[in-house]
Design a protein around this motif. Sequence first.
Motif, PDB file in Angstrom:
ATOM      1  N   MET A 150      -8.535  -0.519  -0.098  1.00 38.19           N
ATOM      2  CA  MET A 150      -7.369  -1.356  -0.333  1.00 38.19           C
ATOM      3  C   MET A 150      -7.408  -2.610   0.532  1.00 38.19           C
ATOM      4  SD  MET A 150      -4.233   1.370  -0.642  1.00 38.19           S
ATOM      5  CE  MET A 150      -4.132   2.610  -1.935  1.00 38.19           C
ATOM      6  N   ALA A 151      -7.772  -2.446   1.812  1.00 36.43           N
ATOM      7  CA  ALA A 151      -7.812  -3.584   2.721  1.00 36.43           C
ATOM      8  C   ALA A 151      -8.875  -4.590   2.304  1.00 36.43           C
ATOM      9  CB  ALA A 151      -8.063  -3.103   4.142  1.00 36.43           C
ATOM     10  N   SER A 152     -10.028  -4.107   1.865  1.00 34.73           N
ATOM     11  CA  SER A 152     -11.093  -5.008   1.402  1.00 34.73           C
ATOM     12  C   SER A 152     -10.630  -5.793   0.179  1.00 34.73           C
ATOM     13  CB  SER A 152     -12.353  -4.205   1.077  1.00 34.73           C
ATOM     14  OG  SER A 152     -12.865  -3.572   2.230  1.00 34.73           O
ATOM     15  N   TYR A 189       1.059  -7.359  -5.277  1.00 29.53           N
ATOM     16  CA  TYR A 189      -0.023  -6.405  -5.501  1.00 29.53           C
ATOM     17  C   TYR A 189       0.398  -5.029  -4.982  1.00 29.53           C
ATOM     18  CZ  TYR A 189      -2.807 -10.624  -6.206  1.00 29.53           C
ATOM     19  OH  TYR A 189      -3.284 -11.827  -6.663  1.00 29.53           O
ATOM     20  N   ILE A 190       0.001  -4.015  -5.718  1.00 29.72           N
ATOM     21  CA  ILE A 190       0.303  -2.632  -5.342  1.00 29.72           C
ATOM     22  C   ILE A 190      -0.999  -1.847  -5.321  1.00 29.72           C
ATOM     23  CG2 ILE A 190       1.569  -0.523  -5.922  1.00 29.72           C
ATOM     24  CD1 ILE A 190       3.501  -2.305  -7.561  1.00 29.72           C
ATOM     25  N   GLY A 191      -1.260  -1.167  -4.217  1.00 31.63           N
ATOM     26  CA  GLY A 191      -2.393  -0.259  -4.114  1.00 31.63           C
ATOM     27  C   GLY A 191      -1.898   1.163  -3.965  1.00 31.63           C
ATOM     28  N   CYS A 192      -2.421   2.075  -4.780  1.00 28.11           N
ATOM     29  CA  CYS A 192      -1.961   3.456  -4.720  1.00 28.11           C
ATOM     30  C   CYS A 192      -2.971   4.369  -5.391  1.00 28.11           C
ATOM     31  CB  CYS A 192      -0.586   3.620  -5.373  1.00 28.11           C
ATOM     32  SG  CYS A 192      -0.547   3.253  -7.130  1.00 28.11           S
ATOM     33  N   PHE A 239       0.857  -1.173   0.000  1.00 28.84           N
ATOM     34  CA  PHE A 239       0.000   0.000   0.000  1.00 28.84           C
ATOM     35  C   PHE A 239       0.900   1.232   0.000  1.00 28.84           C
ATOM     36  CE2 PHE A 239      -3.715  -2.275   2.374  1.00 28.84           C
ATOM     37  CZ  PHE A 239      -3.880  -3.101   1.272  1.00 28.84           C
ATOM     38  N   VAL A 240       0.838   1.984  -1.082  1.00 29.19           N
ATOM     39  CA  VAL A 240       1.727   3.126  -1.285  1.00 29.19           C
ATOM     40  C   VAL A 240       0.887   4.397  -1.143  1.00 29.19           C
ATOM     41  CG1 VAL A 240       3.411   4.204  -2.814  1.00 29.19           C
ATOM     42  CG2 VAL A 240       3.112   1.717  -2.844  1.00 29.19           C
ATOM     43  N   LEU A 241       1.020   5.050  -0.014  1.00 31.17           N
ATOM     44  CA  LEU A 241       0.182   6.213   0.309  1.00 31.17           C
ATOM     45  C   LEU A 241       0.978   7.488   0.066  1.00 31.17           C
ATOM     46  CD1 LEU A 241      -1.246   4.757   3.659  1.00 31.17           C
ATOM     47  CD2 LEU A 241      -2.063   4.388   1.318  1.00 31.17           C
TER      48      LEU A 241
END
Length: 275
Positions: A128-130, A88-91, A66-68
């Motif tokens: 992102m968590a879901s 996986y990357i979330g941003c 997770f890239v905030l």
Amino acid sequence: MSIITLTSDIGMQDYLVGAIKGQLWQYCPECHVTDITHHISPFNLPQATYICKSAFAYFPLGTFHFVLINLFDKRPDHVLIAEHNGQYIGCADNGLLTMIAGGMPEKVIKLPLPPDAPKNTFTIIQLMASAARELSRGKALGELGPLTQQIHVKNNLQPLVGDDFIEGQIIHIDSFENVVVNITRQQFDIQCKKRKFRIFFRRDEVISQISETYADVPEGTKLALFNAAGYLEIAINKGNAAGLFGLQGFRRDQLTQPTGYQQLSYYQTVRIIFQ
């Protein structure tokens, strides 16, 4: 549950990082949350790219990153979840994803923010968590939303090259004030062709060899080496290169300047001349 990493420009001065972890454990109670860093310089996407790419390579397959970074460059209405190199990357959809992936990731979806939800960090983390929870239970990325390539694209800063030189930009200064330049060992070797060289990082400062470790030179002596991530580093053995030499990191306004080393301040670039 897989590992979840956190990278942000939030810092550690207030409650936010702790609250984010608490929220993650509410949605993914079995997940292992670990920090990469929360000290990315604001708006510094080249630095974020360097940190993320260098760290992500060491995590196992199935890790969620997770890239905030720069979450609110514009008013968000969705977040990106990508599958790339088995992770996986979330941003945010701000161009950083294509910089980290070195181009379009293998698979990417847009997760819309609920229209009635507040446009804040916690809503983004919830999405992102879901997604991480569903993917860890065996769902494919395409089951969470339609795959797309319609995302914001930004390209990485690349060194300028010529027949007898390569010139890079300073993208990171670490806690020891060692200076990291966006020239990789591979790029150096291709341009060098086993020729002699001189590294210029100020008008009167030159290095003419590559060291393997800081201890290769006496204390207080400047050196150049390729760090564990494979990038050129200017350092002083048991000293602070950035402070002593007045070197500065990348500025956001460089992203909007025309291409060409003449457009960058001299002290922000490192030039290698081959002979």
